[in-house]
Structure formats: C-alpha cells, structure tokens
Design an enzyme around this catalytic site. Structure first.
Site, short mmCIF file in Angstrom:
data_model
loop_
_atom_site.label_atom_id
_atom_site.label_comp_id
_atom_site.label_asym_id
_atom_site.label_seq_id
_atom_site.Cartn_x
_atom_site.Cartn_y
_atom_site.Cartn_z
N CYS A 69 0.28 -1.65 -0.08
CA CYS A 69 -0.25 0.41 0.12
C CYS A 69 0.94 1.47 -0.18
O CYS A 69 1.92 1.25 1.19
CB CYS A 69 -1.17 -0.73 0.80
N CYS A 103 -0.15 3.64 3.05
CA CYS A 103 0.93 2.99 3.97
C CYS A 103 2.45 2.87 4.22
O CYS A 103 3.10 3.63 4.84
CB CYS A 103 1.14 1.63 4.48
N CYS A 123 12.45 19.58 -4.38
CA CYS A 123 11.87 18.47 -5.51
C CYS A 123 11.49 17.55 -4.79
O CYS A 123 11.58 17.12 -3.77
CB CYS A 123 13.41 17.47 -5.69
N CYS A 132 12.35 13.95 -4.67
CA CYS A 132 13.22 13.84 -3.54
C CYS A 132 12.91 13.73 -2.24
O CYS A 132 12.87 12.67 -1.01
CB CYS A 132 13.80 15.16 -3.68
#
Length: 327
Positions: A54, A57, A173, A176
């Site tokens: 998931c 998750c 970003c 990132c």
C-alpha cells in the site's frame, strides 16, 4: 573427537556470522495470535492495520516509526501495527476494509475508535496523548544518511576503503521528498557495515559539486565503489529491497531489508574451503592446513578478525589436546 566436533570448533571461521547490533522496530508487530495478548489489557493501544504494498502505508511508515520511538518508554501506551496480508483474521474482526486503518483501543477494551485525523507524527502524538492521558514529546528521528558538503565530500566519497552511494537532491524536488524515507531506511540497513556509506548532497545549494559529477536532474543517485571513485549512475529501482539488493551485490554484504544478517552473511569462500580440507585431512596434514587457515584469517580486519583468530586458537588447542584424533 568426531568430525562434527571439529566442524563446530571452527564454525565461526567458516560462517563468520557475527553478533549484530541491529535495533528492532519501535512499533510493536502484532499477529493473529498475539493481538489479544497485547491489546485490551492494562494500557491503551494505537494500532495501524496496513498492507506492505500500500502506497499510503509506505508514506505513513516513517511517521509511524517516529511515533513508536517517542512512545516506546510510555508504559501506559502501546504503538503497534498489523500486516493484514499476513494476518487477515484479526483485520477482518475489526472491520478493516482499506489501508492504512488506524484504531485506538482504550485501556481494558477491545472496542476500538477509528482515528480520522492527519497521518503525521505530530497529529498522531497529540491524539495518543489525549486518549492515553500521557504527555509524551516527539523524539527527534535518528538520521543515518551521511550529509555531504564541499568540506567533507572528498574525505567521505573518495575514501578507497568505502563503497559510497550518493543521492544528489534538491530540497524543492517532489521525487526527492518521496524518496527520502526509503533512503533513510537504506542507510539504517547498512549502518553496521563499516565499508558502506549511504550519503546525500544538496546539489541545489552546492551546484559546483553536482555539475562536477554530471547531475542534471533530481534525484540523481551515483555509486562510488572502493575501486572506482569516478562514480557511476545508479539506475535500479527505488524501493528499499532494490537498494538493499544493489548494495549487497556490489559491496559483498548480506543484509535483509530490516538490517539483519542473512543466512549467507560472512561466508568467506577461501576459509570455507580450507575448513572442509581440515575436516578431511589426515593427522599429519591437519597442522599444516590449520596454519594456512590462520594465514588467510590474518588478511581479515576489525572485529571479524578477532573472532576468527579466537576460534582458531581454541581449535588448535583442542586438536593438540586430542592429538588430532577423530574418535
């Protein structure tokens, strides 16, 4: 002395499975069997019902770990999680139909209240403190990624005794930011490996270094092995298992995604072959083979070498005591 006894006496030499100080998760892992033993007792419990695949998750995981670390010493509160792929019965019992589902179980009760607030450590801590009657402050998350700057870059990355994976990133970003929790986990997996460094560089703040290594987009990942400090691009997957497999393959390490040693850890082929040769050797040959093992062991470094040499000393004493007999 039986062959199995000789093998056991030098098993450390062959396997080199050393004691590893890998910390366990701060979140308690519950199963179908353990759930009722931990929840509904003498403390309140916050439980995350999740699935490993998931995406939401995975995004929650570092926040939930931070919560677990903060409440680890709070005796009146349990922070726990259940893998619903593995433990379907308990998840079905509590009506879990989507992931992640977070439920609060008051002290002495198995009747949960669903948590509907924001999924970050700060909001979760506020909720647990309110429901559990605690006043726990969030702990600062440990950082195992080495932060590079122009001042330490060459010292760390160009060290010919280290394999170094470097993420060149920019704070703004989005990719990132998404990679950050996974990258921190990679660093945690390999924090016990003296020859491996997981590092990052703010290439927006330090443009010259980024340009020097051909960075034109973010994040860019480059691997600098011991024998090639020019570095080369990492083009593999960006899941934790992808990074772990890559480092294990390139650095000869044997870690799983939790940072624990695998069954292949520490096998030194040359020593393994010599151990087998020792077991099969005649009385007259054993002393010579053992000397060759010791010569090979002298090439090892650090704590590994100490353990091996200790095992060899004990083996030599035992073989001498038995006069190399295989009775």
């Amino acid at each position: 002395m039986a062959k199995s006894q000789i093998w056991f006496g030098i098993a450390v030499v062959a396997a080199l499975v050393l004691v590893s100080a890998v910390a366990e998760d701060d979140v308690v892992v519950l199963t179908d069997d353990s759930f009722d033993k931990e929840v509904g007792k003498d403390r309140g419990a916050l439980v995350e019902f999740y699935a490993p695949w998931c995406g939401h998750c995975k995004k929650l995981a570092p926040e939930y770990e931070k919560l677990g670390a903060s409440f680890k010493k709070a005796k009146s509160v349990l922070i726990a999680k259940v893998d619903c792929d593995e433990h379907k019965a308990v998840c079905t019992k509590y009506g879990v139909s989507g992931y992640p589902t977070i439920q609060w179980f008051p002290k002495g009760s198995l009747e949960p209240h669903k948590y509907e607030g924001p999924r970050n450590a700060e909001a979760l801590a506020e909720y647990v403190n309110k429901e559990g009657g605690t006043n726990v402050k969030l702990a600062a998350a440990p950082q195992n990624v080495v932060v590079l700057t122009p001042d330490n870059f060459d010292e760390i990355v160009l060290d010919q005794n280290k394999d170094v994976l470097v993420e060149f990133y920019a704070p703004w970003c989005g990719h990132c930011k998404s990679l950050a929790p996974t990258y921190e986990k990679v660093a945690t997996v390999f924090k016990q490996e003296e020859g491996v460094v997981i590092a990052n560089l703010d290439a927006d703040a330090h443009k010259a270094l980024g340009e020097k290594y051909g960075v034109s987009g973010f994040p860019t990942l480059k691997f600098f092995p011991k024998d090639n400090k020019a570095g080369h691009d990492y083009d593999g997957g960006r899941d934790l298992d992808d990074f772990v497999s890559f480092i294990n393959d390139k650095s000869g390490t044997s870690r799983d995604s939790k940072g624990q040693l695998t069954s292949k850890a520490g096998i030194v082929e040359s020593l393994d072959a010599l151990v087998k040769e020792l077991v099969a050797a005649s009385e007259d040959e054993k002393k010579s083979v053992l000397s060759r093992i010791e010569e090979e062991a002298n090439n090892l470094k650090g704590s590994t070498a100490r353990y091996v040499r200790k095992a060899l000393r004990e083996t030599r004493k035992e073989l001498h005591r038995k006069r190399f007999g295989l009775c």
